[in-house]
Design a protein around this motif. Sequence first.
Motif, short mmCIF file in Angstrom:
data_model
loop_
_atom_site.label_atom_id
_atom_site.label_comp_id
_atom_site.label_asym_id
_atom_site.label_seq_id
_atom_site.Cartn_x
_atom_site.Cartn_y
_atom_site.Cartn_z
N ASP A 138 0.81 -1.22 0.00
CA ASP A 138 0.00 0.00 0.00
C ASP A 138 0.85 1.28 0.00
O ASP A 138 0.31 2.37 0.21
N ALA A 139 2.12 1.14 -0.23
CA ALA A 139 3.02 2.29 -0.07
C ALA A 139 2.62 3.47 -0.97
O ALA A 139 2.59 4.62 -0.52
N LEU A 140 2.29 3.19 -2.22
CA LEU A 140 1.97 4.30 -3.13
C LEU A 140 0.64 4.96 -2.77
O LEU A 140 0.50 6.19 -2.83
N ILE A 141 -0.33 4.14 -2.39
CA ILE A 141 -1.62 4.72 -1.99
C ILE A 141 -1.44 5.61 -0.77
O ILE A 141 -1.95 6.74 -0.72
N GLU A 142 -0.67 5.13 0.19
CA GLU A 142 -0.44 5.92 1.40
C GLU A 142 0.40 7.16 1.12
O GLU A 142 0.18 8.21 1.71
N LEU A 143 1.34 7.02 0.22
CA LEU A 143 2.22 8.14 -0.10
C LEU A 143 1.44 9.27 -0.79
O LEU A 143 1.73 10.44 -0.62
N THR A 144 0.44 8.90 -1.57
CA THR A 144 -0.31 9.92 -2.32
C THR A 144 -1.55 10.41 -1.56
O THR A 144 -2.09 11.45 -1.91
N ARG A 145 -1.96 9.68 -0.53
CA ARG A 145 -3.19 10.04 0.19
C ARG A 145 -3.20 11.49 0.68
O ARG A 145 -4.18 12.21 0.50
N PRO A 146 -2.13 11.98 1.30
CA PRO A 146 -2.17 13.35 1.83
C PRO A 146 -2.30 14.43 0.77
O PRO A 146 -2.62 15.58 1.09
N PHE A 147 -2.05 14.10 -0.50
CA PHE A 147 -2.14 15.13 -1.54
C PHE A 147 -3.57 15.58 -1.80
O PHE A 147 -3.80 16.53 -2.56
N GLY A 148 -4.53 14.92 -1.17
CA GLY A 148 -5.91 15.41 -1.23
C GLY A 148 -6.02 16.79 -0.61
O GLY A 148 -6.93 17.56 -0.93
N ASP A 149 -5.10 17.11 0.27
CA ASP A 149 -5.03 18.44 0.89
C ASP A 149 -4.13 19.32 0.02
O ASP A 149 -2.94 19.03 -0.13
N PRO A 150 -4.67 20.39 -0.56
CA PRO A 150 -3.86 21.19 -1.47
C PRO A 150 -2.66 21.88 -0.82
O PRO A 150 -1.73 22.30 -1.52
N SER A 151 -2.67 21.99 0.51
CA SER A 151 -1.52 22.64 1.16
C SER A 151 -0.31 21.70 1.25
O SER A 151 0.79 22.13 1.55
N VAL A 152 -0.55 20.43 0.98
CA VAL A 152 0.54 19.45 1.07
C VAL A 152 1.31 19.42 -0.24
O VAL A 152 0.75 19.18 -1.31
N GLY A 153 2.61 19.68 -0.15
CA GLY A 153 3.44 19.68 -1.35
C GLY A 153 4.30 18.44 -1.47
O GLY A 153 4.76 18.10 -2.55
#
Lengths: 393, 38
Positions: A138-153
């Motif tokens: 699940d590494a990629l799913i978890e790695l990309t999950r926070p990008f739902g927040d636009p403040s996360v770069g």
Amino acid sequence: MREIFWLALAIVAYVYAGYPAILWLWTRLRTREHALEPSDVQLPGVSIVIAARNEARRLPARIDNLLDVNYPAARRQIIVVSDGSTDDTQTVLARYAGIVEVVTVPAGGKALALNAGVAHAANEILVFADARQVFAPDALIELTRPFGDPSVGGVTGELLLDCETPSADDRRRHDRRGAEPDGLVAAERRRRERRGRVQSTISDGVGLYWRYEKSLRRLESRLHSTLGATGCIYALRRHLWKPLPAGTVLDDVLAPMRAVMSGARVLFNERARAFDRTSAHADAEAKRKVRTLAGNYQILWLEPALLLPWRNRVWAQYVSHKLGRLVVPYALLAIFFTSIALSATAAFYAWALGVQVAFYLLAGYGAWLDLRDRGHGVGASRGGAGQPAREAA
Amino acid sequence: MRRLVSRVARVAFTFVMMNYAAVAGLVAAARRRTAWKE
């Protein structure tokens, strides 16, 4: 002389105990929204970039691992940059034609190879990985999950070293996260437990240090941003990427810190996991640390604005954590020599000198244990010394 | 007890080695030596 002793002692105490304590209190008072919870946002397209030189032996397993990771194939691009490879890297990569995009560049170092890889990236999220480590399913799913927040770069994952034999606490935590069902994680745990029984000298210390480092990273992430990423598992929004100067040692610190200075947050998501082994012996680990710390100095001249509190949003953390580690060795020397000078003046300084001598003798014994382990071949089963892709200073 | 001493010794050695690396890192950076993998 006394002032020097106490100032140096205060520096060491602040860097290793005071700063973590302040950070912990700070996060209690002011924790930012985590942005790590499940999101209904569609998985973003990711471009995975691997810079490799003469990695023909490792690449098949690495690519197979990436293909096995849970992520829609249509939203995933894999780019391998061959940085002047002279072994069978090209032949190996030819087997993955149509699946992996190969970029061949003349030998110019990792930084330029990454620049070339990013130039071929088609997706908004860049994921950086190395040839040796493996990702959890699940590494990629978890790695990309926070990008739902636009403040996360940017997001960095967690690198688990084989010397980090899971404690009961870890197991409970992992169980709570619901990470148990995946077979690879369970298999990896069993493998690490087996290896844990033949600890080498260096892995004991490095494991402890790495756990301490990750706890700081966790707190810094809650507050605003981590001060760098783990080179073998981190992601960055493409528009925040700036080409790295040739010879950049720590791309995994420079790129995330530039994102932070652009106003974005860089989070640590420990659910995104990669696995690696500790360097087998102290000399390999020492070389890796020298490289890391040389990189920390280099970053100061590559990005001097990091030292400006009005430019660097995590200035206090950067000074306390990164710069503090660079100052500590000199503070330790100052404590030692002022203790010698002051030991005749007061019992306390004589006691302090005794404690230090005992500590350094103990370290000498640790060095002897490392030599002994080497003589007995402990760690040889680890496949030789490598360069774990973690920024840990 | 002996195992505990061994473990503490290993951690102490790593701590010293890491601090040595900070000094060596400064030297490497100052000389712009290739102290890193390319």
